[in-house]
Write a protein that holds these residues in place. Structure first.
Motif, PDB file in Angstrom:
ATOM      1  N   SER A   1       1.807   3.089   2.244  1.00 42.19           N
ATOM      2  CA  SER A   1       1.741   3.614   3.603  1.00 42.19           C
ATOM      3  C   SER A   1       0.808   2.728   4.406  1.00 42.19           C
TER       4      SER A   1
ATOM      5  N   GLN B   1      -0.544   3.659   7.208  1.00 36.35           N
ATOM      6  CA  GLN B   1      -1.266   4.540   8.113  1.00 36.35           C
ATOM      7  C   GLN B   1      -2.767   4.215   8.177  1.00 36.35           C
ATOM      8  N   GLY B   2      -3.370   3.990   7.011  1.00 38.23           N
ATOM      9  CA  GLY B   2      -4.798   3.697   6.974  1.00 38.23           C
ATOM     10  C   GLY B   2      -5.125   2.401   7.686  1.00 38.23           C
ATOM     11  N   VAL B   3      -4.358   1.342   7.369  1.00 40.17           N
ATOM     12  CA  VAL B   3      -4.593   0.042   7.994  1.00 40.17           C
ATOM     13  C   VAL B   3      -4.401   0.145   9.504  1.00 40.17           C
TER      14      VAL B   3
ATOM     15  N   LEU C   1       0.806  -1.222   0.000  1.00 39.43           N
ATOM     16  CA  LEU C   1       0.000   0.000   0.000  1.00 39.43           C
ATOM     17  C   LEU C   1       0.841   1.276   0.000  1.00 39.43           C
TER      18      LEU C   1
END
Lengths: 271, 338, 266
Positions: free
Chosen positions: C176, C178-180, C174
């Motif tokens: 990054s 951060q979202g997960v 991905l």
């Protein structure tokens, strides 16, 4: 000063636009994070509903009244956080010496840092809170008129003021130590956690801290008592409502004074 | 208010810091919570100088000599402990924000650009901050971008730029508001030779074309020699020298250092025969350091003479380090005093 | 990498963490301070729920406040939040160098994280248990069950650290993580039982929780402390299965990610 504010507003607007553009360039991650943040706060609300399957009320407050408190705490914390994202990297600014650049600008340092970095995504928490307040007000079927709405708006403004002040104070702490500023989390995130429930259920010493020292509890509880028509065992109610803006303003003043003290220290001692 | 003849006037400037003493151990840490003992350090001690419009002044000293402290006082970041400081005829600390509109500052190894944004957006934001009319901003930006060759990196996020590219962007950012006084704190620190030369060429031209007053700190003598007409030398907070570069050069000769790695041990065999104007500075193992005066013996000639006598593995030509110059000024001063 | 070298690595990291924390004394005290406040908030709020009731979801008031104390005390030992560094390494390109090292990445990482956890047992868990006990928020478990509790904490820390690693491994694909990270944080806050004991959940939510790894982190050891109704060995067995499964998953993802980097370049 008026000129400063105009410049600051334009810088803040420009930063906001730049930040939106930047976040759009990582769109996938941005959406993920927004969804993630909504989940974090959303599931807190779910937990509240789970709890109220077992009980009727807590300290005399019903489910939808507690949901209202929770929503207000989220709105105020979320907006306070969103307004002060420029302070997020204060430890880094001080440590790297880049704070010197802040001080060679033709704008007061506080305003410049405030507009230096604007992150939109933190608003997620407030949206969630606004949703909670809306559904609770609908369920409570309150007989509200314009004065109630004005009080609601005042309550939000005062809450945001107190949280923003806390974030400024937490950043000002960096003038003394660049170590982690976790201590203030007890009042910011902790404060929101605490005021999710009526402050009357906490023991006196804990309640007093959050009513009179760090008035997160005051600006949450007192207007809520008035708006939801609760009886107040603490006896703060009638006069407290009028005092709320005064309390919030005084606290913000104290936080700004703390910032000034820090600045004086920085100017005297240097990096 | 009439413009004073001098842009900067510093008289008897003194700056003291309190340095806390850290006590060791748990007991010490607990005591540290209640009482703070420390000592006072004088970072700047009785410094006086004045800078007139259009001057290009080098401010030299070893690390920790008091250069940066002076600079921070000039731009109003720090308060002076005593003495008088006037920049544009005003107290720089009290009138920090007013002076900021007329001063451009570059701090080496720190950034004023927004890390995640491309430089073009940083420039735009700074334009707003300094209240520069849009047309003026565009014209000035284009000129600077053109001179510094930044066209290709304008839309690349700052975090992806090389140090040299970033420094050129920093220069642009500091000059957008057409400051009357430009202060550069170590503008070439960490840069490679090519990038250093680019920065120097740009600054020379800026001074020649606009007559901007420039104050430049550095611990690289190359910066000072190639750029400045006047040099201030500071050491342990005291001003040791204030004069043109030539007078400084007389003090340190502009002697240079040649470092040679020999194939054989330097002490073995016949001693190296050296020409006039050259002496051995240091000799250990295979490495030998020669100090020479390029006016008496040019570097190529010296190298040729050594090559005839010994087999050489590697060569390095160096400027004399600033600490050395400072030491020499001390000795020279004392000799004059005797 | 064998068990001994994992242990050595853990010890080395524990010492580094200890030294770092001793330097940042203020940070450490402020962390403890903040933890105490959260402990008080949750404990008083949940205790207030027992005003008109004797038991909720099978727990009485004393068990519930003990639950709060124990889960708050071990929050840093069994972390739901934290940076492992893989994501940063992928973004900076440093990962190529990490991949070239001749050590098993996953177990090496785990060793280091166990060290950090060990440090927090002393710096956070024990002081908070003491604070909880003084405030009357702690009932001690039967002495015989303490060893089981300790084993459960070790397994829980193992699972928590692998989850943190799994989050960051997603950055291989991905860019990054951060979202997960936020998404997982949202679910783990609820389903690890941090916000509310899982016993308070309605049946359908408890069923969902059974199929998620999060309740194996904070909830299971805490439940053992306050007296689990089920067989203790069964609980430990389930934890062990999850730990092994997630570790294998991390190995698989790591090797897939490694191929991704080597094929497409870092």
């Amino acid at each position: 000063m008026a000129g400063d504010l105009r410049v600051w507003t334009r810088v803040y607007g420009a930063m906001l636009a730049a930040s939106v553009r930047e976040q759009m360039s990582y769109r996938g991650s941005f959406v993920f994070e927004l969804v993630g943040r909504l989940t974090v706060t959303g599931l807190e609300l779910v937990a509240l509903f789970f709890l109220f399957q077992h009980i009727e009320s807590i300290a005399g407050w019903t489910k939808w009244e507690v949901v209202y408190l929770y929503g207000m705490a989220s709105i105020c914390l979320g907006m306070g956080e969103a307004l002060t994202t420029g302070f997020d990297d204060m430890p880094e600014l001080i440590r790297s010496g880049s704070f010197d650049y802040v001080l060679v600008r033709p704008l007061p340092a506080l305003l410049f840092v405030l507009g230096r970095d604007v992150k939109l995504r933190i608003l997620g928490r407030s949206l969630q809170g606004a949703f909670a307040v809306c559904i609770s007000v609908m369920h409570l079927q309150l007989d509200w008129d314009v004065s109630h709405l004005a009080l609601l708006a005042t309550s939000v403004i005062c809450g945001v003021t107190v949280y923003a002040g806390l974030f400024v104070a937490s950043a000002a702490q960096c003038f003394w130590t660049v170590e982690s500023t976790e201590m203030f989390n007890a009042f910011t995130y902790g404060g929101a956690q605490m005021t999710e429930y009526p402050v009357s259920l906490y023991p006196g010493w804990l309640r007093s801290i959050f009513l009179y020292v760090v008035p997160v509890g005051f600006v949450s509880y007192v207007p809520a008592v008035a708006l939801l028509g609760k009886t107040d065992p603490l006896g703060l109610s009638p006069w407290g409502v009028w005092a709320t803006p005064l309390v919030a303003g005084t606290f913000l003043g104290a936080c700004l004074f703390f910032w000034r003290l820090g600045m004086r220290r920085y100017e005297g001692a240097g990096g | 208010m009439t413009e004073p003849v001098e842009i900067v006037r510093v008289q008897g400037l003194r700056k003291e810091f309190r340095v806390l003493r850290h006590r060791g151990g748990v007991v010490g840490a607990v005591r540290g919570l209640f009482s703070r003992s420390g000592r006072t350090v004088r970072a700047v001690d009785d410094v006086s100088f004045a800078i007139r419009p259009g001057e290009l002044v080098g401010y030299v000293g070893a690390n920790g000599a008091g250069k940066s402290t002076t600079i921070k006082i000039l731009v109003g970041i720090l308060r002076a402990t005593s003495g008088s400081v006037r920049v544009f005829g005003r107290d720089p600390h009290r009138f920090r924000r007013q002076n900021a509109l007329r001063i451009g500052v570059v701090f080496g190894q720190r950034t004023q650009l927004w890390w995640d944004l491309p430089p073009s957006e940083s420039f735009q934001l700074l334009g707003t901050l300094y209240r520069i009319p849009a047309r003026e901003l565009r014209a000035r930006r284009d000129e600077l971008v053109d001179r510094l060759g930044l066209g290709a990196v304008l839309d690349v996020p700052v975090r992806k730029l090389s140090l040299g590219q970033r420094m050129r962007c920093e220069l642009t950012a500091s000059l957008l508001h057409a400051p009357d006084l430009v202060i550069l704190d170590e503008p070439t620190i960490g840069l490679d030779v090519v990038a250093k030369e680019e920065v120097r060429t740009f600054l020379r031209k800026l001074h020649a074309d606009r007559g901007t007053t420039l104050v430049l700190t550095s611990h690289d003598l190359g910066d000072i020699e190639r750029l400045c007409s006047r040099v201030l030398v500071i050491d342990e907070g005291r001003l040791l020298h204030d004069g043109d570069v030539e007078s400084l050069r007389r003090l340190f000769g502009h002697r240079r250092i040649l470092q040679i790695d020999l194939r054989d041990d330097a002490a073995q065999g016949r001693a190296l025969e050296l020409p006039r104007g050259c002496e051995v500075l240091e000799q250990s193992g295979h490495r030998i350091q020669l100090e020479f005066d390029p006016d008496q013996i040019p570097a190529p000639e010296l190298i040729r003479q050594v090559l005839v006598q010994r087999e050489i593995l590697d060569l390095k030509l160096q400027e004399r380090p600033i600490e050395d110059v400072v030491r020499r000024i001390y000795r020279g001063d004392r000799r004059e005093g005797d | 990498m064998d068990g001994l070298s994992v242990a050595t690595n853990a010890w080395a990291h524990a010492r580094i963490a200890l030294q770092r924390q001793l330097v940042y004394r203020f940070s450490n005290w402020s962390g403890l301070f903040t933890n105490c406040f959260f402990l008080y908030f949750r404990a008083y709020a949940l205790r207030a729920c027992f005003e008109h009731r004797i038991a909720i979801g099978g727990l009485d008031a004393d068990q519930t406040v003990t639950y709060v104390t124990v889960s708050q005390a071990f929050l840093m030992v069994i972390p739901a939040w934290g940076k492992v560094g893989v994501g940063d390494a992928v973004r900076s390109g440093q990962i190529v160098i990490d991949l070239a090292r001749p050590v098993d990445f996953v177990s090496c990482h785990l060793g280091g994280r166990f060290g950090v956890s060990a440090y927090y047992v002393v710096a956070r868990a024990l002081p908070l248990l003491a604070v909880g006990a003084l405030a009357g928020f702690l009932v001690l478990p039967p002495l015989g069950e303490l060893p089981v509790f300790v084993i459960s904490v070790v397994l829980a820390a193992w699972i928590a650290h692998v989850i943190l690693l799994l989050i960051e491994l997603s950055s291989f694909w991905l860019g990054s993580e951060q979202g997960v990270r936020w998404l997982v944080l949202g679910f783990s806050g609820l389903f690890s039982g941090l916000i509310l004991p899982i016993d308070f959940f309605p049946q359908w939510a408890r069923t969902i929780s059974r199929f998620l790894p999060f309740e194996q982190t904070l909830y299971t050891p805490t439940r053992i402390w306050i007296g689990a109704g089920e067989s203790l060995w069964l609980l430990l067995g389930v934890q062990l299965l999850w730990a092994v499964f997630l570790t294998l998953l991390a190995q698989v993802l790591f090797h897939a990610g490694r191929r991704e980097v080597l094929v497409h370049g870092g």
